[in-house]
Design a protein around this motif. Structure first.
Motif, PDB file in Angstrom:
ATOM      1  N   THR A 232       1.048  11.754 -14.740  1.00  0.00           N
ATOM      2  CA  THR A 232       1.929  11.279 -13.673  1.00  0.00           C
ATOM      3  C   THR A 232       2.920  10.260 -14.206  1.00  0.00           C
ATOM      4  OG1 THR A 232       0.314  11.710 -11.928  1.00  0.00           O
ATOM      5  CG2 THR A 232       1.990  10.062 -11.452  1.00  0.00           C
ATOM      6  N   PHE A 233       2.457   9.365 -15.076  1.00  0.00           N
ATOM      7  CA  PHE A 233       3.362   8.381 -15.687  1.00  0.00           C
ATOM      8  C   PHE A 233       4.432   9.098 -16.505  1.00  0.00           C
ATOM      9  CE2 PHE A 233       4.955   5.423 -18.781  1.00  0.00           C
ATOM     10  CZ  PHE A 233       5.014   4.208 -18.106  1.00  0.00           C
ATOM     11  N   ASP A 234       4.003  10.056 -17.319  1.00  0.00           N
ATOM     12  CA  ASP A 234       4.945  10.767 -18.189  1.00  0.00           C
ATOM     13  C   ASP A 234       5.991  11.531 -17.380  1.00  0.00           C
ATOM     14  OD1 ASP A 234       3.278   9.786 -20.106  1.00  0.00           O
ATOM     15  OD2 ASP A 234       2.361  11.705 -20.625  1.00  0.00           O
ATOM     16  N   LYS A 235       5.548  12.173 -16.313  1.00  0.00           N
ATOM     17  CA  LYS A 235       6.461  12.933 -15.466  1.00  0.00           C
ATOM     18  C   LYS A 235       7.412  12.016 -14.703  1.00  0.00           C
ATOM     19  CE  LYS A 235       6.514  16.254 -11.636  1.00  0.00           C
ATOM     20  NZ  LYS A 235       5.676  17.019 -10.668  1.00  0.00           N
ATOM     21  N   THR A 236       6.884  10.900 -14.207  1.00  0.00           N
ATOM     22  CA  THR A 236       7.677   9.975 -13.396  1.00  0.00           C
ATOM     23  C   THR A 236       8.777   9.305 -14.206  1.00  0.00           C
ATOM     24  OG1 THR A 236       5.767   9.552 -11.965  1.00  0.00           O
ATOM     25  CG2 THR A 236       7.581   7.968 -11.855  1.00  0.00           C
ATOM     26  N   PHE A 237       8.455   8.937 -15.454  1.00  0.00           N
ATOM     27  CA  PHE A 237       9.401   8.144 -16.248  1.00  0.00           C
ATOM     28  C   PHE A 237       9.935   8.859 -17.490  1.00  0.00           C
ATOM     29  CE2 PHE A 237       6.454   5.113 -14.161  1.00  0.00           C
ATOM     30  CZ  PHE A 237       7.375   4.541 -13.286  1.00  0.00           C
ATOM     31  N   GLY A 238       9.628  10.159 -17.624  1.00  0.00           N
ATOM     32  CA  GLY A 238      10.131  10.910 -18.768  1.00  0.00           C
ATOM     33  C   GLY A 238       9.604  10.388 -20.091  1.00  0.00           C
TER      34      GLY A 238
ATOM     35  N   ASN B 176       0.855  -1.192   0.000  1.00  0.00           N
ATOM     36  CA  ASN B 176       0.000   0.000   0.000  1.00  0.00           C
ATOM     37  C   ASN B 176       0.887   1.236   0.000  1.00  0.00           C
ATOM     38  OD1 ASN B 176       0.847   0.173   2.687  1.00  0.00           O
ATOM     39  ND2 ASN B 176      -1.131  -0.503   3.529  1.00  0.00           N
ATOM     40  N   GLN B 177       0.365   2.355   0.458  1.00  0.00           N
ATOM     41  CA  GLN B 177       1.120   3.604   0.342  1.00  0.00           C
ATOM     42  C   GLN B 177       2.421   3.583   1.131  1.00  0.00           C
ATOM     43  OE1 GLN B 177      -0.109   5.550  -1.855  1.00  0.00           O
ATOM     44  NE2 GLN B 177       1.254   7.307  -1.732  1.00  0.00           N
ATOM     45  N   TYR B 178       2.439   2.858   2.221  1.00  0.00           N
ATOM     46  CA  TYR B 178       3.623   2.899   3.090  1.00  0.00           C
ATOM     47  C   TYR B 178       4.206   1.520   3.417  1.00  0.00           C
ATOM     48  CZ  TYR B 178       1.664   7.556   3.747  1.00  0.00           C
ATOM     49  OH  TYR B 178       1.147   8.803   3.522  1.00  0.00           O
ATOM     50  N   GLY B 179       3.486   0.463   3.108  1.00  0.00           N
ATOM     51  CA  GLY B 179       3.952  -0.864   3.493  1.00  0.00           C
ATOM     52  C   GLY B 179       4.188  -1.794   2.324  1.00  0.00           C
ATOM     53  N   ASP B 180       5.148  -2.730   2.494  1.00  0.00           N
ATOM     54  CA  ASP B 180       5.458  -3.745   1.489  1.00  0.00           C
ATOM     55  C   ASP B 180       5.248  -5.134   2.100  1.00  0.00           C
ATOM     56  OD1 ASP B 180       6.525  -2.057  -0.736  1.00  0.00           O
ATOM     57  OD2 ASP B 180       7.976  -1.486   0.803  1.00  0.00           O
TER      58      ASP B 180
ATOM     59  N   LEU C 281       6.699   0.247 -11.137  1.00  0.00           N
ATOM     60  CA  LEU C 281       5.242   0.271 -11.103  1.00  0.00           C
ATOM     61  C   LEU C 281       4.724   0.450  -9.683  1.00  0.00           C
ATOM     62  CD1 LEU C 281       4.253  -2.419 -13.752  1.00  0.00           C
ATOM     63  CD2 LEU C 281       4.198   0.072 -13.961  1.00  0.00           C
ATOM     64  N   LYS C 282       5.459  -0.032  -8.705  1.00  0.00           N
ATOM     65  CA  LYS C 282       5.076   0.183  -7.312  1.00  0.00           C
ATOM     66  C   LYS C 282       5.183   1.682  -6.975  1.00  0.00           C
ATOM     67  CE  LYS C 282       6.297  -2.944  -4.348  1.00  0.00           C
ATOM     68  NZ  LYS C 282       7.070  -3.777  -3.396  1.00  0.00           N
ATOM     69  N   ARG C 283       6.272   2.287  -7.431  1.00  0.00           N
ATOM     70  CA  ARG C 283       6.449   3.731  -7.192  1.00  0.00           C
ATOM     71  C   ARG C 283       5.350   4.530  -7.897  1.00  0.00           C
ATOM     72  NH1 ARG C 283      10.358   7.300  -9.933  1.00  0.00           N
ATOM     73  NH2 ARG C 283      11.138   5.441 -10.975  1.00  0.00           N
ATOM     74  N   TYR C 284       5.033   4.126  -9.121  1.00  0.00           N
ATOM     75  CA  TYR C 284       3.979   4.810  -9.882  1.00  0.00           C
ATOM     76  C   TYR C 284       2.622   4.663  -9.203  1.00  0.00           C
ATOM     77  CZ  TYR C 284       0.598   5.690 -13.606  1.00  0.00           C
ATOM     78  OH  TYR C 284      -0.463   6.162 -14.332  1.00  0.00           O
ATOM     79  N   THR C 285       2.336   3.474  -8.682  1.00  0.00           N
ATOM     80  CA  THR C 285       1.052   3.230  -8.015  1.00  0.00           C
ATOM     81  C   THR C 285       0.850   4.204  -6.861  1.00  0.00           C
ATOM     82  OG1 THR C 285       1.115   0.874  -8.584  1.00  0.00           O
ATOM     83  CG2 THR C 285      -0.327   1.521  -6.772  1.00  0.00           C
TER      84      THR C 285
ATOM     85  N   THR D  36       8.603   0.135 -21.895  1.00  0.00           N
ATOM     86  CA  THR D  36      10.025   0.235 -22.266  1.00  0.00           C
ATOM     87  C   THR D  36      10.739   1.327 -21.476  1.00  0.00           C
ATOM     88  OG1 THR D  36       9.553   1.769 -24.096  1.00  0.00           O
ATOM     89  CG2 THR D  36       9.600  -0.587 -24.610  1.00  0.00           C
ATOM     90  N   ARG D  37       9.984   2.230 -20.852  1.00  0.00           N
ATOM     91  CA  ARG D  37      10.591   3.308 -20.069  1.00  0.00           C
ATOM     92  C   ARG D  37      10.963   2.862 -18.658  1.00  0.00           C
ATOM     93  NH1 ARG D  37      13.096   6.957 -22.323  1.00  0.00           N
ATOM     94  NH2 ARG D  37      12.900   8.183 -20.404  1.00  0.00           N
ATOM     95  N   LEU D  38      10.514   1.664 -18.286  1.00  0.00           N
ATOM     96  CA  LEU D  38      10.777   1.189 -16.928  1.00  0.00           C
ATOM     97  C   LEU D  38      12.102   0.443 -16.864  1.00  0.00           C
ATOM     98  CD1 LEU D  38       7.251  -0.253 -16.020  1.00  0.00           C
ATOM     99  CD2 LEU D  38       8.041   2.121 -15.946  1.00  0.00           C
ATOM    100  N   GLU D  39      12.874   0.704 -15.835  1.00  0.00           N
ATOM    101  CA  GLU D  39      14.132  -0.006 -15.632  1.00  0.00           C
ATOM    102  C   GLU D  39      13.902  -1.295 -14.851  1.00  0.00           C
ATOM    103  OE1 GLU D  39      17.031   2.549 -13.900  1.00  0.00           O
ATOM    104  OE2 GLU D  39      16.901   4.061 -15.495  1.00  0.00           O
ATOM    105  N   ASN D  40      12.973  -1.248 -13.910  1.00  0.00           N
ATOM    106  CA  ASN D  40      12.610  -2.416 -13.112  1.00  0.00           C
ATOM    107  C   ASN D  40      11.101  -2.413 -12.970  1.00  0.00           C
ATOM    108  OD1 ASN D  40      11.806  -3.904 -10.625  1.00  0.00           O
ATOM    109  ND2 ASN D  40      14.016  -4.233 -10.394  1.00  0.00           N
ATOM    110  N   SER D  41      10.426  -3.326 -13.683  1.00  0.00           N
ATOM    111  CA  SER D  41       8.962  -3.292 -13.752  1.00  0.00           C
ATOM    112  C   SER D  41       8.317  -3.274 -12.374  1.00  0.00           C
ATOM    113  CB  SER D  41       8.442  -4.489 -14.548  1.00  0.00           C
ATOM    114  OG  SER D  41       8.799  -4.377 -15.906  1.00  0.00           O
ATOM    115  N   SER D  42       8.737  -4.148 -11.478  1.00  0.00           N
ATOM    116  CA  SER D  42       8.105  -4.244 -10.167  1.00  0.00           C
ATOM    117  C   SER D  42       8.313  -2.978  -9.343  1.00  0.00           C
ATOM    118  CB  SER D  42       8.664  -5.456  -9.402  1.00  0.00           C
ATOM    119  OG  SER D  42       8.294  -6.660 -10.033  1.00  0.00           O
TER     120      SER D  42
END
Length: 343
Positions: free
Chosen positions: A255-261, A42-46, A93-97, A84-90
């Motif tokens: 947000t996706f565009d800003k986060t990953f250029g 979630n927002q703060y926990g893994d 995408l967690k950061r983006y979420t 293709t803009r992601l270096e590490n999918s997991s």
């Protein structure tokens, strides 16, 4: 980017527990070692357990009726170009979420105790998945279906010959089956695409389960509200209500565009896809004004996503091109609903 917001149902009624949905989201972890698994977060926990997710979501349903959804599912599926803009999918995408859910709460036209809603006011859990299978509703399956039907008929014919129920040449029937397998329009790695086949390539996507009630279990927050964004008078006071889905979808892209250029093409935008269905004249006019390189990329993206690709007609013949475009559009099955977007 393809996003759906769904009120989870069991048949014609809303499920009283999230257990079934959470179990479904655990399917990719079957047979994996602990370090290979994707866990809820979630927002703060893994590394949140499935049991905790069920307990927290099911225990946050105060005053909700049996006919009301207890939670919503948000599915976020980046396109292969976005991935293709992601270096590490997991990790990415967690950061983006976590950024996306900040956008989510901003799209409610509501206040809690006189202040704007924040991400800390909602209860959600998310999970990254990396696999997808072809479903019966996929275009590839639908367009391969006539071939699948004929193949099944021929196989049944062979079975009856083998059982002595019919007479025929099994070798010839097998040759016909082989030809149908090869002629089917949609193939993957030289094999006819069938329902249940795992999709090739990077299929990473996000599943989010979000409680209908806020974190205090006292305020109802429904992204499925029929009220887009409005005010109503209650007890002599004006109270905001509704959820602006258009705003959410557009914020998700930004947000996706800003986060990953990511440099988003016109054809990838939610607004463009919505205009394609709602206002084709506006869509076509914007498409024709694009610079040559962006227009070429837009055509490529349109082809990949099932939108019609118009011929390369000079802009001084725009009216003729628009008529052709409209005619092509009539045969396209594109579902842009208030609950989903797709690129």
């Amino acid at each position: 980017m393809y996003i759906t917001i769904t009120a989870q149902k069991l048949g014609k009624t809303y499920g009283q527990s999230s257990a079934g949905f959470v179990a479904y989201l655990e399917k990719e972890n079957q047979g994996l070692e602990q370090e290979e698994m994707e866990h809820f977060f979630n927002q703060y926990g893994d590394e949140i357990s499935a049991k905790e997710v069920v307990n927290e979501i099911d225990g946050n349903t105060a005053k909700l009726k049996n006919k009301e959804p207890k939670f919503y599912s948000i599915t976020v599926s980046p396109s292969k170009y976005e991935l293709t803009r992601l270096e590490n999918s997991s990790a990415d995408l967690k950061r983006y979420t976590r950024e996306l859910m900040k956008d989510y709460v901003k799209c409610f036209n509501r206040e809690i105790n006189g202040r704007a809603i924040t991400v800390d006011d909602i209860k959600y859990y998310a999970k990254i998945e990396h696999q997808r299978t072809f479903k019966g509703t996929d275009r590839q399956i639908r367009e391969n279906q006539p071939y699948a039907t004929k193949i099944l008929q021929l196989k049944n014919h062979i079975r009856k010959i083998e059982n002595g129920e019919r007479i025929g040449n099994i070798d010839k029937l097998k040759l016909k089956i082989g030809k149908l397998e090869r002629d089917a329009p949609h193939q993957q790695n030289g094999i006819r695409i069938v329902q249940g086949m795992q999709k090739a390539g990077n299929q990473s996507h996000i599943h989010i389960i979000v409680s209908r009630k806020d974190a205090t279990n006292s305020v109802s927050l429904s992204p499925g509200s029929k009220y887009k964004s409005s005010e109503v008078e209650m007890h002599g006071k004006k109270v905001g209500r509704g959820f602006d889905r258009d705003m959410f979808f557009e914020k998700a892209e930004k947000t996706f565009d800003k986060t990953f250029g990511y440099q988003r093409n016109f054809a990838e935008t939610y607004k463009a896809r919505k205009d394609f269905v709602k206002n084709p004249n506006l869509y076509f006019a914007a498409l024709m004004k694009l610079p040559a390189n962006e227009k070429a990329m837009a055509f490529k993206l349109m082809h990949k996503t099932g939108l019609p690709v118009i011929p390369n007609i000079p802009t001084n013949q725009a009216q003729m091109a628009l008529r052709i475009f409209k005619r092509l559009r009539q045969g396209v099955d594109v579902a842009i609903k208030s609950s989903s977007i797709g690129v």
